[in-house]
Scaffold this active site. Structure first.
Site, PDB file in Angstrom:
ATOM      1  N   ASP A   1      39.801  -6.751  51.640  1.00 57.37           N
ATOM      2  CA  ASP A   1      39.957  -6.056  50.358  1.00 57.37           C
ATOM      3  C   ASP A   1      41.436  -5.769  50.060  1.00 57.37           C
ATOM      4  OD1 ASP A   1      39.035  -4.942  48.013  1.00 57.37           O
ATOM      5  OD2 ASP A   1      38.620  -2.978  48.905  1.00 57.37           O
ATOM      6  N   GLY A   2      41.756  -5.674  48.780  1.00 55.18           N
ATOM      7  CA  GLY A   2      43.101  -5.268  48.364  1.00 55.18           C
ATOM      8  C   GLY A   2      43.957  -6.379  47.786  1.00 55.18           C
TER       9      GLY A   2
ATOM     10  N   TRP B   1      47.501  -5.659  45.856  1.00 58.13           N
ATOM     11  CA  TRP B   1      48.687  -6.324  46.426  1.00 58.13           C
ATOM     12  C   TRP B   1      49.471  -7.005  45.305  1.00 58.13           C
ATOM     13  CZ3 TRP B   1      50.502 -11.334  46.525  1.00 58.13           C
ATOM     14  CH2 TRP B   1      51.473 -11.646  47.495  1.00 58.13           C
TER      15      TRP B   1
ATOM     16  N   HIS C   1      44.670 -13.154  45.151  1.00 61.63           N
ATOM     17  CA  HIS C   1      43.571 -13.864  45.827  1.00 61.63           C
ATOM     18  C   HIS C   1      44.095 -15.088  46.576  1.00 61.63           C
ATOM     19  CE1 HIS C   1      40.754 -11.125  44.199  1.00 61.63           C
ATOM     20  NE2 HIS C   1      40.876 -11.522  42.941  1.00 61.63           N
TER      21      HIS C   1
ATOM     22  N   LEU D   1      34.889 -21.127  67.768  1.00 62.59           N
ATOM     23  CA  LEU D   1      34.756 -19.945  66.902  1.00 62.59           C
ATOM     24  C   LEU D   1      33.756 -20.280  65.806  1.00 62.59           C
ATOM     25  CD1 LEU D   1      36.018 -17.118  65.858  1.00 62.59           C
ATOM     26  CD2 LEU D   1      37.331 -18.544  64.295  1.00 62.59           C
TER      27      LEU D   1
ATOM     28  N   ARG E   1      37.915  -3.066  57.650  1.00 63.99           N
ATOM     29  CA  ARG E   1      38.114  -3.069  56.195  1.00 63.99           C
ATOM     30  C   ARG E   1      39.585  -2.823  55.904  1.00 63.99           C
ATOM     31  NH1 ARG E   1      34.464  -1.511  51.163  1.00 63.99           N
ATOM     32  NH2 ARG E   1      35.978  -2.083  49.588  1.00 63.99           N
TER      33      ARG E   1
ATOM     34  N   GLU F   1      31.326  -0.650  65.287  1.00 68.12           N
ATOM     35  CA  GLU F   1      32.493   0.222  65.205  1.00 68.12           C
ATOM     36  C   GLU F   1      33.228  -0.138  63.918  1.00 68.12           C
ATOM     37  OE1 GLU F   1      33.280   2.709  67.267  1.00 68.12           O
ATOM     38  OE2 GLU F   1      31.424   2.260  68.350  1.00 68.12           O
TER      39      GLU F   1
HETATM   40  C1  IPE Z   1      34.148  -5.850  48.758  1.00 67.67           C
HETATM   41  O1  IPE Z   1      35.255  -5.473  48.027  1.00 67.67           O
HETATM   42  C2  IPE Z   1      33.840  -7.304  48.527  1.00 67.67           C
HETATM   43  C3  IPE Z   1      34.762  -8.251  49.150  1.00 67.67           C
HETATM   44  C4  IPE Z   1      35.785  -7.942  49.870  1.00 67.67           C
HETATM   45  C5  IPE Z   1      34.447  -9.636  48.898  1.00 67.67           C
HETATM   46  P1  IPE Z   1      35.157  -4.886  46.545  1.00 67.67           P
HETATM   47  O2  IPE Z   1      36.544  -4.731  46.078  1.00 67.67           O
HETATM   48  O3  IPE Z   1      34.272  -5.741  45.722  1.00 67.67           O
HETATM   49  O4  IPE Z   1      34.439  -3.497  46.789  1.00 67.67           O
HETATM   50  P2  IPE Z   1      34.470  -2.166  45.914  1.00 67.67           P
HETATM   51  O5  IPE Z   1      34.220  -2.568  44.488  1.00 67.67           O
HETATM   52  O6  IPE Z   1      35.827  -1.560  46.083  1.00 67.67           O
HETATM   53  O7  IPE Z   1      33.413  -1.301  46.510  1.00 67.67           O
HETATM   54  C1  IPE Z   2      39.278  -8.461  47.680  1.00 67.54           C
HETATM   55  O1  IPE Z   2      40.310  -7.969  46.897  1.00 67.54           O
HETATM   56  C2  IPE Z   2      38.792  -9.810  47.205  1.00 67.54           C
HETATM   57  C3  IPE Z   2      37.464  -9.784  46.585  1.00 67.54           C
HETATM   58  C4  IPE Z   2      36.733  -8.722  46.383  1.00 67.54           C
HETATM   59  C5  IPE Z   2      36.935 -11.047  46.148  1.00 67.54           C
HETATM   60  P1  IPE Z   2      40.053  -7.206  45.529  1.00 67.54           P
HETATM   61  O2  IPE Z   2      40.090  -8.207  44.430  1.00 67.54           O
HETATM   62  O3  IPE Z   2      38.827  -6.389  45.579  1.00 67.54           O
HETATM   63  O4  IPE Z   2      41.332  -6.285  45.474  1.00 67.54           O
HETATM   64  P2  IPE Z   2      41.411  -4.793  44.939  1.00 67.54           P
HETATM   65  O5  IPE Z   2      40.414  -4.006  45.685  1.00 67.54           O
HETATM   66  O6  IPE Z   2      41.124  -4.837  43.475  1.00 67.54           O
HETATM   67  O7  IPE Z   2      42.814  -4.382  45.236  1.00 67.54           O
HETATM   68 MG    MG Z   3      38.472  -4.450  46.085  1.00 69.87          MG
END
Ligand code: IPE
Ligand code: IPE
Ligand code: MG
Length: 255
Positions: free
Chosen positions: A35-36, A40, A52, A146, A203, A222
């Site tokens: 996530d993020g 970023w 992405h 893996l 996460r 965990e």
């Molecule tokens: C979870 O992240 C899904 C993936 C990393 C693919 P999201 O960005 O979709 O989750 P929320 O919306 O913050 O809960």
């Molecule tokens: C995770 O990053 C990728 C996917 C959910 C596909 P995000 O796109 O959710 O990034 P944030 O959470 O908006 O920063």
């Molecule tokens: Mg996200």
């Protein structure tokens, strides 16, 4: 193995109730909520889609490092059943990146002994993505260094709904008594029926939630959360997570 002992600081800290196997200090199955990416990019004044793309680079690095760190299964949350709610251009970018990753990376992964697997409602993806995934899975199916398990169009609730539907179908067909449905029966109908549960769920980007990831399978996982955005996540962060994991005491409800 000595390197791995060193890595997790075994000489300093030993969880007291883990099995005597040295391997138990290391997670066999690591699952990552990547996530993020969006934050970023935004932080750099760039469109989210650039984030992405950077996220795919981070994935490459982690997949390369994982087997050296004793990880046998790596499940990566790439696209959730809820991510379709995002703007069309972002969904399109994510779908294109999935296609590109399977096309360009399969050969390298194959050479590195990685077996590709996918979980989620794969049949709902566009045909091209389904085809590329199937090709990558077929190409790498004999590998055992893996397992890279990609969660695509994956949702923990959708997975359970699918499991209950097929259990209900078995009952209706007369092959199963309702009283015979137990945890093992549910497990057999999950997308991960052939895999052990994750030992460690990582996460990135700081959110303290599961966002519909591996709801059943994470029952005793965990959880390790870092504020680092996924595109910045490196082997060093993974090593830190493994060191922290080695110091956790897993109880599984016992004392
Ligand atoms: C979870 O992240 C899904 C993936 C990393 C693919 P999201 O960005 O979709 O989750 P929320 O919306 O913050 O809960
Ligand atoms: C995770 O990053 C990728 C996917 C959910 C596909 P995000 O796109 O959710 O990034 P944030 O959470 O908006 O920063
Ligand atoms: Mg996200």
């Amino acid at each position: 193995m000595d390197d791995l002992r060193e890595l997790v600081g075994l000489k300093r800290a030993a969880p007291r109730n883990t099995a005597p196997r040295e391997e138990s200090y290391l997670p066999r199955h690591v699952a990552i909520i990547m996530d993020g990416n969006g934050r970023w990019a935004t932080q750099r004044g760039l469109p989210r889609t650039v984030g992405h793309r950077a996220g795919v680079e981070a994935l490459r690095g982690v997949v390369k490092a994982a087997p050296d760190l004793g990880i046998k299964i790596l499940t990566c949350y790439a696209f959730s059943t809820e991510n379709w709610k995002r703007p069309k251009d972002e969904v399109d970018t994510l779908m294109n990146l999935l296609l590109e990753y399977c096309r360009l990376e399969a050969e390298t992964l194959h050479k590195n002994g990685v077996r590709i697997n996918a979980i989620g409602r794969i049949h709902e993806l566009p045909a091209a993505q389904q085809q590329e995934i199937a090709r990558a899975v077929a190409l790498t199916r004999e590998n055992d260094r893996l397992i890279l398990n990609l969660a695509v169009n994956y949702g923990g609730q959708a997975e359970l709904v699918d499991a209950f539907r097929s259990l209900a179908a078995e009952v209706k067909a007369g092959g199963l008594e309702p009283e015979a449905i137990d945890a093992a029966a549910v497990r057999r109908h999950l997308y991960t029926a052939d895999l052990p549960d994750p030992d460690l769920v990582i996460r990135t980007a700081g959110e303290m939630r599961l966002s519909n990831f591996l709801l059943w399978q994470s029952a005793y996982a965990e959880i390790w959360v870092t504020d680092v955005y996924w595109p910045d996540f490196t082997r060093e962060h993974l090593e830190q997570a493994l060191r922290d994991y080695a110091r956790r005491e897993r109880r599984f409800g016992a004392v």
